[in-house]
Structures are given as C-alpha cells and as structure tokens.
Motif scaffolding. Sequence first.
Motif, short mmCIF file in Angstrom:
data_model
loop_
_atom_site.label_atom_id
_atom_site.label_comp_id
_atom_site.label_asym_id
_atom_site.label_seq_id
_atom_site.Cartn_x
_atom_site.Cartn_y
_atom_site.Cartn_z
N ALA A 15 0.84 -1.19 0.00
CA ALA A 15 0.00 0.00 0.00
C ALA A 15 0.87 1.23 0.00
CB ALA A 15 -0.91 0.02 1.23
N LEU A 16 0.66 2.11 -0.96
CA LEU A 16 1.38 3.37 -0.97
C LEU A 16 0.73 4.30 0.04
CD1 LEU A 16 1.83 3.95 -4.81
CD2 LEU A 16 3.55 3.23 -3.17
N ALA A 17 1.52 5.23 0.52
CA ALA A 17 0.99 6.20 1.49
C ALA A 17 -0.02 7.11 0.82
CB ALA A 17 2.13 7.04 2.04
N THR A 18 -0.87 7.67 1.60
CA THR A 18 -1.76 8.68 1.07
C THR A 18 -1.26 10.07 1.44
OG1 THR A 18 -3.18 8.52 3.01
CG2 THR A 18 -3.78 7.19 1.10
N GLY A 19 -0.28 10.15 2.33
CA GLY A 19 0.21 11.47 2.68
C GLY A 19 1.35 11.47 3.66
N LEU A 20 1.73 12.70 4.03
CA LEU A 20 2.80 12.93 4.99
C LEU A 20 2.33 13.93 6.03
CD1 LEU A 20 5.80 13.57 2.54
CD2 LEU A 20 5.26 11.42 3.72
N GLU A 21 2.83 13.77 7.24
CA GLU A 21 2.72 14.79 8.28
C GLU A 21 4.15 15.20 8.59
OE1 GLU A 21 -1.25 13.55 10.80
OE2 GLU A 21 0.72 12.98 11.58
N ILE A 22 4.42 16.50 8.52
CA ILE A 22 5.77 17.01 8.71
C ILE A 22 5.76 18.01 9.85
CG2 ILE A 22 7.72 18.20 7.66
CD1 ILE A 22 6.60 17.33 4.91
N ASP A 23 6.53 17.72 10.91
CA ASP A 23 6.71 18.66 12.02
C ASP A 23 7.85 19.59 11.65
OD1 ASP A 23 4.76 17.28 13.45
OD2 ASP A 23 6.24 16.00 14.46
N ILE A 24 7.55 20.90 11.63
CA ILE A 24 8.52 21.92 11.26
C ILE A 24 8.93 22.68 12.53
CG2 ILE A 24 8.91 23.98 9.84
CD1 ILE A 24 8.08 21.84 7.97
N ALA A 25 10.23 22.99 12.63
CA ALA A 25 10.72 23.78 13.76
C ALA A 25 11.67 24.86 13.24
CB ALA A 25 11.44 22.89 14.76
N GLU A 38 -0.64 9.59 -5.57
CA GLU A 38 -0.09 8.33 -6.08
C GLU A 38 -0.54 8.04 -7.50
OE1 GLU A 38 -1.89 8.55 -3.26
OE2 GLU A 38 -0.72 7.72 -1.62
N ASP A 39 -1.76 8.47 -7.84
CA ASP A 39 -2.28 8.21 -9.18
C ASP A 39 -1.64 9.10 -10.23
OD1 ASP A 39 -3.55 10.35 -7.88
OD2 ASP A 39 -5.35 10.18 -9.11
N VAL A 40 -1.11 10.24 -9.85
CA VAL A 40 -0.49 11.19 -10.78
C VAL A 40 1.01 10.92 -10.94
CG1 VAL A 40 0.05 13.64 -11.13
CG2 VAL A 40 -2.20 12.97 -10.27
N ALA A 41 1.68 10.61 -9.83
CA ALA A 41 3.13 10.42 -9.84
C ALA A 41 3.51 9.22 -8.96
CB ALA A 41 3.82 11.69 -9.35
N PRO A 42 3.17 8.01 -9.40
CA PRO A 42 3.40 6.83 -8.55
C PRO A 42 4.87 6.57 -8.20
CG PRO A 42 2.73 6.18 -10.77
CD PRO A 42 2.55 7.66 -10.68
N LEU A 43 5.78 6.80 -9.12
CA LEU A 43 7.20 6.56 -8.83
C LEU A 43 7.72 7.56 -7.80
CD1 LEU A 43 8.57 5.89 -12.44
CD2 LEU A 43 7.97 4.21 -10.69
N HIS A 44 7.35 8.81 -7.98
CA HIS A 44 7.81 9.86 -7.06
C HIS A 44 7.22 9.68 -5.67
CE1 HIS A 44 8.92 11.66 -10.90
NE2 HIS A 44 9.70 12.49 -10.23
N THR A 45 5.92 9.42 -5.60
CA THR A 45 5.31 9.26 -4.27
C THR A 45 5.83 8.01 -3.58
OG1 THR A 45 3.34 8.22 -5.21
CG2 THR A 45 3.24 10.60 -4.84
N ALA A 46 6.12 6.96 -4.32
CA ALA A 46 6.70 5.76 -3.71
C ALA A 46 8.07 6.06 -3.13
CB ALA A 46 6.79 4.63 -4.74
N GLN A 47 8.86 6.84 -3.85
CA GLN A 47 10.20 7.16 -3.36
C GLN A 47 10.14 8.06 -2.13
OE1 GLN A 47 13.38 6.71 -5.73
NE2 GLN A 47 14.49 8.57 -5.21
N ILE A 48 9.30 9.09 -2.18
CA ILE A 48 9.14 9.97 -1.02
C ILE A 48 8.69 9.17 0.20
CG2 ILE A 48 7.68 11.81 -0.05
CD1 ILE A 48 7.71 13.10 -2.81
N THR A 49 7.75 8.28 -0.01
CA THR A 49 7.24 7.45 1.08
C THR A 49 8.34 6.58 1.67
OG1 THR A 49 5.04 7.40 0.08
CG2 THR A 49 5.54 5.67 1.66
N ALA A 50 9.13 5.95 0.83
CA ALA A 50 10.22 5.09 1.30
C ALA A 50 11.24 5.90 2.10
CB ALA A 50 10.89 4.40 0.12
N ILE A 51 11.57 7.09 1.63
CA ILE A 51 12.53 7.94 2.34
C ILE A 51 11.96 8.37 3.68
CG2 ILE A 51 13.74 10.15 2.27
CD1 ILE A 51 13.89 9.73 -0.84
#
Length: 181
Positions: A15-25, A38-51
């Motif tokens: 399952a690919l992620a549906t999003g990110l939560e980012i804590d900024i300081a 994920e439907d628009v950029a599956p390779l990019h979102t998969a890589q961001i998710t893995a990182i």
Amino acid sequence: MYKTAAILTLLASPALATGLEIDIAGEANGTITIDLFEDVAPLHTAQITAIAESGAYDGVVFHRVIDGFMAQTGDVQNGRLGSDLSRAGTGGSDLGNIPAEFSELPFERGVVGMARSQNPNSANSQFFIMFEPGYFLNGQYTVVGEVTDGMDIVDAIKRGTGANGLVIGRPDVMQAVRVTE
C-alpha cells in the motif's frame, strides 16, 4: 541511471501512502499535512514514502526558500541540521533518480513538486512547496501532492536571500516526517 529494481520494489509494496505529516521547527513551528498524488506520480510518491518511512527526512532543513515562490527541502545527503550546509541542495538519496511524471496539474499555492537538475529525469529526494502559483513550472516539474493543512506554517518558514533563496544562518527544519495511510 535509474535504479529500476529499487523503483519496482517501491511500487510493489502492498500500500502506498496517502500522505505525509511534517513537524517543522525554527521560525515556523507546527505540523503540515500533505496529500500525496499516487495516481499522478506513482514513482515519485513511492520514493518519497520510502525515504520518509526510513526516517531519512527527519532533521533535514529548508535550504532554499524564495519569498513569493517556494520553500525547498529534502536533501537527505547534504541538508541535515548540524552538518556543513554549504552543499545543501546538491544531494539526494541512495535510491537513485526518478524519470519525470509530468501531468496537467498546475502549480498552485500549496502544491508540492519534485526538485531536479536541468535533466527532467533527475528528481530524487528533494521537493518544494509553492507559496504562490508558479504556472511556468507546469509540465516542467512533477507534481506529487498538495498541502491540505498547515499552510500557515509553510508561510512562516524562514526566507532565504538573493535570487537563489539561500537560507542564511539557522534554517527551519523538518524535525519529523511521518507517513499517513
């Protein structure tokens, strides 16, 4: 050269992620929520998710921030708070570059896009969040998502100086990046 096996492995995950939560300081403090496309950029979102799942984005700074344009982060190699940030923006991850996934989606305020070099197929780990529309990017950069909550936090990110938006002094940082389902 693309690391095709790594990309295929990312796509084969259950399952690919549906999003990110980012804590900024820093000058900006709070959490932003990003819906990944994920439907628009599956390779990019998969890589961001893995990182993000590996924790590699935690502690990475916003190294390039241009008022009225965008805030860029994601250099997991050279952009870690506490390291020598003079090369921030020149690195990526060990996963290799991703071929472009251009779409018809416009670069509006709050849209998240993938940073790259002059080569359209060179996106890796770095991404940017738009402060204002930037239609000149349409069809030239990959749209990967949009901020759905916390745009006021994005607006408060410390600005850089000069035409390239280099952040001087202590930049704002992604303290923690979590994948949401």
